[in-house]
Motif scaffolding. Structure first.
Motif, mmCIF file in Angstrom:
data_model
loop_
_atom_site.group_PDB
_atom_site.id
_atom_site.type_symbol
_atom_site.label_atom_id
_atom_site.label_comp_id
_atom_site.label_asym_id
_atom_site.label_seq_id
_atom_site.Cartn_x
_atom_site.Cartn_y
_atom_site.Cartn_z
ATOM 1 N N SER A 1 -6.769 -9.594 2.988
ATOM 2 C CA SER A 1 -8.086 -8.960 3.039
ATOM 3 C C SER A 1 -8.720 -9.073 1.658
ATOM 4 C CB SER A 1 -7.955 -7.487 3.427
ATOM 5 O OG SER A 1 -7.334 -6.755 2.381
ATOM 6 N N ASP A 2 -10.033 -8.881 1.568
ATOM 7 C CA ASP A 2 -10.697 -8.894 0.268
ATOM 8 C C ASP A 2 -10.057 -7.862 -0.659
ATOM 9 O OD1 ASP A 2 -12.438 -10.896 1.030
ATOM 10 O OD2 ASP A 2 -14.047 -9.515 1.581
ATOM 11 N N LYS A 3 -9.790 -6.684 -0.125
ATOM 12 C CA LYS A 3 -9.196 -5.595 -0.904
ATOM 13 C C LYS A 3 -7.821 -6.005 -1.455
ATOM 14 C CE LYS A 3 -7.146 -1.169 0.172
ATOM 15 N NZ LYS A 3 -7.038 -0.128 1.147
ATOM 16 N N ASP A 4 -6.980 -6.612 -0.604
ATOM 17 C CA ASP A 4 -5.613 -6.959 -1.010
ATOM 18 C C ASP A 4 -5.547 -8.118 -2.013
ATOM 19 O OD1 ASP A 4 -4.639 -4.899 0.499
ATOM 20 O OD2 ASP A 4 -3.698 -6.158 2.021
ATOM 21 N N HIS B 1 0.821 -1.203 0.000
ATOM 22 C CA HIS B 1 0.000 0.000 0.000
ATOM 23 C C HIS B 1 0.856 1.254 0.000
ATOM 24 C CE1 HIS B 1 -2.724 -2.830 2.512
ATOM 25 N NE2 HIS B 1 -3.019 -2.963 1.237
#
Length: 181
Positions: free
Chosen positions: A167-170, A62
């Protein structure tokens, strides 16, 4: 406090001076004046973040972009993490390179991740508590990222792939070559 250069331009390992005896230890975790004297960089931080994660958790890669870019000073307060910085500054001689270091409460090391870098870590112990000092405030609209398993970057996260928890995002981040840093 000792500042150790890494292979990445402007990215440093911070090693505190520790005073230890049979009662325990004491060390100055951060000193803005000393940091600025030793690195020539701005050491003023405005936000502290703490995360707790379990074995196999991988957070990253990120960054914050533009006027909301953040430099970070990171450390591990409990457990063991493999911390990774990726130079995403197009004008840098180390653009597209990464560096990793193991951070633990025992080694007391910190990693300074400059503005324009991507950052991530993987948890190598049962649990870990991770601390981030940031020199700018988080802004959701300034988020940038690179997928953890990007083949061009080829980051070694020090974990077997089958135990990695994202995570879902990652799980759905762009590739390095798809970014416009």
């Amino acid at each position: 406090m000792k500042i150790k250069e890494t292979p990445l331009k402007d990215c440093y390992i911070i090693e505190p001076t520790v005073f230890e005896d049979d009662r325990g230890y004491f060390y100055e975790k951060f000193n803005e004046k000393k940091f600025e004297e030793l690195t020539g960089l701005n050491g003023h931080f405005v936000q502290d973040n703490i995360s707790k994660s379990s074995y196999g958790v991988l957070r990253g890669v990120h960054l914050q972009k533009g006027e909301h870019a953040q430099a970070k000073l990171v450390s591990c307060l409990e457990g063991k993490v493999w911390d990774v910085a990726v130079d995403l500054r197009k004008d840098s001689p180390t653009f597209g390179k990464w560096f990793g270091v193991e951070l633990t409460p025992e080694n007391k090391l910190q990693l300074y991740v400059p503005r324009g870098f991507g950052h991530g870590f993987s948890v190598l112990s049962d649990t870990a508590i991770f601390a981030y000092k940031c020199d700018n405030f988080y802004e959701k609209d300034a988020e940038g990222s690179v997928i953890w398993n990007d083949e061009e970057l080829n980051i070694d996260w020090k974990l077997p792939k089958e135990v990695i928890q994202l995570s879902d995002k990652d799980q759905h981040l762009p590739l390095f070559k798809e970014n416009n840093f």
